[in-house]
Design an enzyme around this catalytic site. Structure first.
Site, PDB file in Angstrom:
ATOM      1  N   ASP A   1      -0.252  -5.006  12.718  1.00  0.00           N
ATOM      2  CA  ASP A   1      -1.353  -5.361  12.997  1.00  0.00           C
ATOM      3  C   ASP A   1      -2.305  -6.012  11.801  1.00  0.00           C
ATOM      4  O   ASP A   1      -3.235  -6.490  12.226  1.00  0.00           O
ATOM      5  CB  ASP A   1      -2.162  -4.153  13.940  1.00  0.00           C
ATOM      6  CG  ASP A   1      -1.312  -3.415  14.784  1.00  0.00           C
ATOM      7  OD1 ASP A   1      -1.836  -3.664  16.076  1.00  0.00           O
ATOM      8  OD2 ASP A   1      -0.474  -2.897  14.444  1.00  0.00           O
ATOM      9  N   PHE A   2      -2.049  -5.423  10.672  1.00  0.00           N
ATOM     10  CA  PHE A   2      -2.721  -6.009   9.385  1.00  0.00           C
ATOM     11  C   PHE A   2      -2.292  -7.238   9.038  1.00  0.00           C
ATOM     12  O   PHE A   2      -2.952  -7.717   8.135  1.00  0.00           O
ATOM     13  CB  PHE A   2      -2.546  -4.929   8.335  1.00  0.00           C
ATOM     14  CG  PHE A   2      -2.818  -3.514   8.545  1.00  0.00           C
ATOM     15  CD1 PHE A   2      -3.611  -3.023   9.786  1.00  0.00           C
ATOM     16  CD2 PHE A   2      -2.357  -2.455   7.875  1.00  0.00           C
ATOM     17  CE1 PHE A   2      -3.657  -1.700  10.262  1.00  0.00           C
ATOM     18  CE2 PHE A   2      -2.373  -1.176   8.194  1.00  0.00           C
ATOM     19  CZ  PHE A   2      -3.172  -0.724   9.455  1.00  0.00           C
TER      20      PHE A   2
ATOM     21  N   ALA B   1      -5.199  -4.799   0.447  1.00  0.00           N
ATOM     22  CA  ALA B   1      -5.846  -6.451   0.255  1.00  0.00           C
ATOM     23  C   ALA B   1      -4.471  -7.206   0.819  1.00  0.00           C
ATOM     24  O   ALA B   1      -3.950  -7.535  -0.033  1.00  0.00           O
ATOM     25  CB  ALA B   1      -5.857  -6.841  -1.109  1.00  0.00           C
ATOM     26  N   GLU B   2      -4.256  -6.833   2.219  1.00  0.00           N
ATOM     27  CA  GLU B   2      -2.907  -7.520   2.695  1.00  0.00           C
ATOM     28  C   GLU B   2      -2.886  -9.421   2.315  1.00  0.00           C
ATOM     29  O   GLU B   2      -1.840  -9.663   1.999  1.00  0.00           O
ATOM     30  CB  GLU B   2      -3.177  -7.569   4.269  1.00  0.00           C
ATOM     31  CG  GLU B   2      -2.784  -6.067   4.644  1.00  0.00           C
ATOM     32  CD  GLU B   2      -3.853  -5.235   4.565  1.00  0.00           C
ATOM     33  OE1 GLU B   2      -4.955  -5.369   4.391  1.00  0.00           O
ATOM     34  OE2 GLU B   2      -3.560  -4.039   4.712  1.00  0.00           O
TER      35      GLU B   2
ATOM     36  N   HIS C   1      -2.982  -0.569  15.737  1.00  0.00           N
ATOM     37  CA  HIS C   1      -1.777   0.053  15.020  1.00  0.00           C
ATOM     38  C   HIS C   1      -0.407  -0.203  15.698  1.00  0.00           C
ATOM     39  O   HIS C   1       0.428   0.661  15.196  1.00  0.00           O
ATOM     40  CB  HIS C   1      -2.066   1.339  14.616  1.00  0.00           C
ATOM     41  CG  HIS C   1      -2.951   1.693  13.351  1.00  0.00           C
ATOM     42  ND1 HIS C   1      -4.161   1.436  13.329  1.00  0.00           N
ATOM     43  CD2 HIS C   1      -2.593   1.879  11.970  1.00  0.00           C
ATOM     44  CE1 HIS C   1      -4.646   1.644  12.342  1.00  0.00           C
ATOM     45  NE2 HIS C   1      -3.762   2.029  11.347  1.00  0.00           N
TER      46      HIS C   1
ATOM     47  N   GLU D   1       0.880  -1.242   0.098  1.00  0.00           N
ATOM     48  CA  GLU D   1       0.052  -0.044  -0.017  1.00  0.00           C
ATOM     49  C   GLU D   1       0.911   1.349   0.230  1.00  0.00           C
ATOM     50  O   GLU D   1       1.604   1.423   0.718  1.00  0.00           O
ATOM     51  CB  GLU D   1      -0.989   0.018   1.217  1.00  0.00           C
ATOM     52  CG  GLU D   1      -1.894  -1.083   1.182  1.00  0.00           C
ATOM     53  CD  GLU D   1      -2.415  -1.727   2.553  1.00  0.00           C
ATOM     54  OE1 GLU D   1      -2.357  -1.092   3.417  1.00  0.00           O
ATOM     55  OE2 GLU D   1      -2.728  -2.866   2.444  1.00  0.00           O
TER      56      GLU D   1
END
Ligand SMILES: Cc1ncc(C[n+]2csc(CCOP(=O)(O)OP(=O)(O)O)c2C)c(N)n1
Ligand SMILES: [Mg+2]
Length: 822
Positions: free
Chosen positions: A556-557, A530-531, A598, A500
């Site tokens: 965190d993602f 879109a991880e 985060h 991203e």
């Protein structure tokens, strides 16, 4: 954020209407008579043969699973067998026009696709090429087995090779296509263009997008087909894969011959059920799965449904869809309507469907119907088909006998070689580039503005008097990462990076600033949010032979890419029997200041997964050296970076960060400060707090702490730490992960084990509290602070005179917290 694409409010705010074009459903309507000009008799008989072989193969497995016997041969197969009886025309139709350059990916139910694609490859390849493939594969092991007793030509030998290799793999034999480490749901054979089949529903979707990206970026011939189920259309990775595959930039921003869509067909093998859930009518709302294409892009993904009970309809569809891909107008979504008579697995009692329904489909059976058509049309006599059937049965009995014969097809002997699987977890190669060739770049390295800017910086943080240079003047940790990455971009033509806000923005934390100027779009681009697909596509890209740096903006993602990071990235090297390499360097930034969602350090989660290398550099020198090593390797490496320290200068490596290339081997901890009284082992950014603690210990308690920066979590060389503990007899292990279940505990446990005799007290863990990460203003109560380390030493290791601890580590408090789960 390409500036040249102006978003015009006047245009966009105008009233208008979106219209869709009709989505064809079962439109193929040619008769066999009409098709005879397109297919020779031999072709038509071959289509029959291939379908019939798949049917027999699957029926054999069904009998083995349910009756323990096929044609008098008894065997107990304890593993899985998800059969595709009824779906043969869909598989053979798909494979007919595909060459070995075309890659297929599939699901848990892909035996039929492996065989169909393999048979199609055998038909297309000449004898020399076939012999070469068989001789080279595992040094000819499988070839030798199937040559024994074989009479006939090379193609029939190759057919034995295909059936045997697949079956031996299903039975987990060391002579299988993947040394028995893949098994029924994961078997594949890349020399015939059969890529990994995936037991995670929808798992192949985003991976295949990455494979198509590899073909496009590296200008490789061929297309990619993902065969996934109708129920998988509910899965996140599938939607993320569709989003990624259909990004506008391929056509709008990529330049020159890179302009145009991905060479990808996502095929929905619609057998109308998940395990027991009926997709159209119960668990989904699409009614016709091809409808989904209409929502994905302006081309509606050229979606259509074809009748998968007619092999010629499927062949026709693939021919037409391949043309679309040749014109760079992909991706395509193809729904192939089919039905399985077999249960989801042999233990399935079919309680979810009416027997009549199965019988109704059996009346439309594609093999029987096709046989009737070709005999009626005079393509061949019924006897020819009976002969084919007899021949197939003989082949399958013979290959079954071979594949269950322990002396011919043994299982891997883990008693004699207990580390055999361990040896396959990593490929551990060192490669400057994954392929020969000139990397495509836009400017010479020396002309890069960031390179020029870095050249003016101080590569060591302090001047001769020991005074720190200003932050702006210091060569920072982010510069170390940048130097390693840009260097590799100029070395390895296959290297690409995305995530991203990677392009233009320069990455959310400015590591990539300067890369946009250096690289064409196809080597550095912004991905959708879109991880899952960011990691999944990287896996597909690497599997095919490329090197790639995907990025997750905040640790965190990582949860969003859970399956890809936990199930795919780490497992394919070993599951392939080491045929596949996985040079994926996944950058993960650990947040700070942004609160609970985060700011979490999840190193422990990935370090727990076998098959991933994990590093966490905390200094510019280490960042560059470790990143160089990660990028030189062929294994998946998760690189953690802390947002707290992107701007730190180099405070340890005398002479500063070298300008040239150097590697720091993964797995080597580094002593950052010498001392004799206590060892502090830190992970990541906590290093600087550990050093502050060492200052306190020195000033207030006359204790010399030895501070060791772990740098890597997996692999990890304990020797320097044990050496230190031998001297100090005491150790504190600290890092930003919440303490419970963390890798800090793993370190503690192993050190207790390995250095028991040298320790005065058990290793002490100082991690974060088992809470949410609070707001920045409250963070000091959450993350380990320098005084926590001192307090822990005082309470758990050795009482410090005149010390008033603020943080409590006594047993009573800890037991109470554990009781409350915090
Ligand atoms: C992520 C995930 N969830 C659940 C399962 C268990 N499971 C295996 S196959 C299957 C049904 C899949 O249906 P579909 O995608 O239509 O493929 P089909 O089995 O019909 O070929 C399920 C639920 C799994 N393997 N992976
Ligand atoms: Mg299904």
């Amino acid at each position: 954020m390409p500036k040249e694409q102006f978003i015009d409010p006047v245009k966009l705010r105008k009233a208008r209407e979106l219209t869709f074009t009709p989505i064809p459903i079962n439109q193929y309507n040619r008769t066999l008579k009409e098709e005879r000009k397109n297919f020779s008799d031999e072709d038509l008989i071959r289509i029959y043969h291939d379908m019939r072989l798949i049917r027999e193969f699957e029926e054999m497995l069904n009998l083995i699973k349910t009756a323990g016997e096929y044609q008098g041969v008894a065997y107990n197969h304890p593993g899985p067998a998800h059969l595709s009886i009824g779906q043969e025309a869909a598989a053979v139709g798909m494979a007919y026009h595909l060459s070995v350059d075309d890659f297929i990916f599939g699901s848990h139910r892909s035996h039929g696709e492996i065989l169909a694609k393999g048979l199609s490859a055998i038909h297309q390849l000449n004898d020399d090429r076939l012999m070469q493939i068989m001789e080279n594969f595992f040094d000819g092991t499988i070839l030798k087995i199937v040559q024994n007793g074989h009479k006939g030509d090379v193609k029939s030998l190759a057919r034995r090779f295909l059936v045997y290799g697949t079956l031996a793999e299903i039975f987990a034999r060391k002579t299988g296509f993947n040394r028995g480490l893949g098994g029924s749901m994961h078997a594949f054979f890349t020399p015939f263009g059969v890529y990994p089949n995936n037991a995670i529903v929808g798992g192949s979707a985003d991976i295949s997008v990455g494979a198509a990206l590899y073909k496009k970026v590296n200008r490789k011939p061929g297309i990619v087909v993902a065969n996934i189920g109708d129920a998988s259309m509910a899965c996140g990775p599938v939607w993320e894969g569709l989003s990624f595959a259909s990004m506008d930039q391929f056509r709008k921003l990529w330049e020159g011959d890179m302009k145009g869509g991905l060479p990808l067909i996502i095929t929905i093998m619609n057998n109308q059920y998940g395990m027991g859930g009926q997709t159209s009518g119960e668990t989904m709302g699409y009614e016709v799965a091809a409808r989904i294409g209409a929502g994905v892009n302006r081309d509606q993904m050229h979606a259509e449904r074809v009748d998968g009970y007619d092999p010629l309809a499927v062949i026709d569809a693939y021919r037409r869809k391949k043309e679309i891909l040749d014109e760079k107008r992909g991706p395509v979504l193809l729904e192939v309507l089919t039905y399985r008579y077999s249960g989801h697995s042999p233990s399935d009692a079919s309680s979810y469907r009416d027997k009549k329904e199965v019988e109704a489909w059996q009346e439309h059976d594609s093999i029987l119907n096709f046989a009737a058509q070709i005999t009626k049309e005079g393509v061949c006599k019924a006897e020819t088909l009976s002969e084919i059937e007899t021949d197939i049965k003989e082949l399958i009995v013979e290959m079954l006998k071979l594949s269950i014969d322990e002396s011919v097809s043994p299982h891997m002997d883990l008693e004699a070689h207990p580390d055999k699987i361990g040896e396959m977890m990593f490929s551990n190669e060192s490669k400057d580039k994954m392929e020969e060739g000139e990397p495509e770049v836009l400017i010479p390295l020396e002309e890069n503005p960031r390179v020029k800017q870095i050249a003016r910086k101080e590569r060591f943080a302090f001047d001769k008097e020991g005074k720190p240079f200003s932050k702006m003047k210091q060569y920072q940790l982010r510069d170390g990462l940048f130097e390693a990455i840009i260097d590799r971009f100029y070395k390895d033509p296959t290297l690409i990076a995305y995530g991203e806000e990677n392009r233009d923005w320069g990455g959310a934390f400015a590591v990539y600033r300067g890369l946009t100027e250096a690289l064409p779009y196809h080597r550095l681009f912004n991905s959708p949010i879109a991880e899952g697909a960011i990691v999944g596509t990287a896996i597909g890209y690497a599997m095919c032979g490329g090197r790639v740096i995907p990025e997750i903006m905040y640790c965190d993602f990582l949860g969003r890419s859970g399956d890809e990071v936990f199930n795919q990235l780490p497992k394919w090297q070993a599951m392939s029997g080491n045929l596949i390499k996985m040079p994926v360097v996944l950058r993960v930034s650990v947040g700070s200041k942004y609160g609970a969602q985060h700011s979490q350090d999840w190193t422990s989660l990935v370090a727990h997964i076998p098959g991933l290398k994990v590093i966490f550099p905390a200094t510019p020198y280490d960042a560059k050296g470790l990143m160089n090593s990660a990028l030189q390797g062929t294994d998946p490496v998760i690189v953690f970076e802390s947002q707290r320290i992107y701007d730190v200068g180099e405070q340890f490596h005398q002479g500063g960060v070298p300008e040239g290339y150097y590697e720091i081997p993964l797995g080597e901890p580094d002593v950052k400060r010498k001392g004799d009284d206590v060892t502090i082992l830190s992970i990541g950014a906590t290093l600087y707090r550990a050093l502050e603690a060492a200052d306190i210990l020195e000033k207030e308690h006359q204790m010399q702490a030895e501070v060791i920066d772990a740098r890597s979590l997996v692999p990890f060389n304990y020797e320097p730490v044990l050496e230190s503990v031998k001297k100090t007899g005491r150790i504190v292990i600290t890092g930003d992960a919440t303490a419970r279940g963390s890798f800090l505990n793993d370190f503690a446990r192993n050190i207790a084990d390995l250095a028991f005799d040298d320790l005065d007290a058990p290793p002490v863990v100082v991690g974060s509290r088992n809470w949410i990460t609070p707001a920045y203003e409250l963070e000091d109560a959450f993350f380990p602070q320098p005084h926590w380390i001192v307090d822990a030493i005082h309470q758990k290791i050795v009482p410090l005179s005149n010390h008033q601890p603020k943080e409590v580590f006594d047993e009573k408090t800890m037991i109470e917290r554990y009781k409350r789960g915090i």
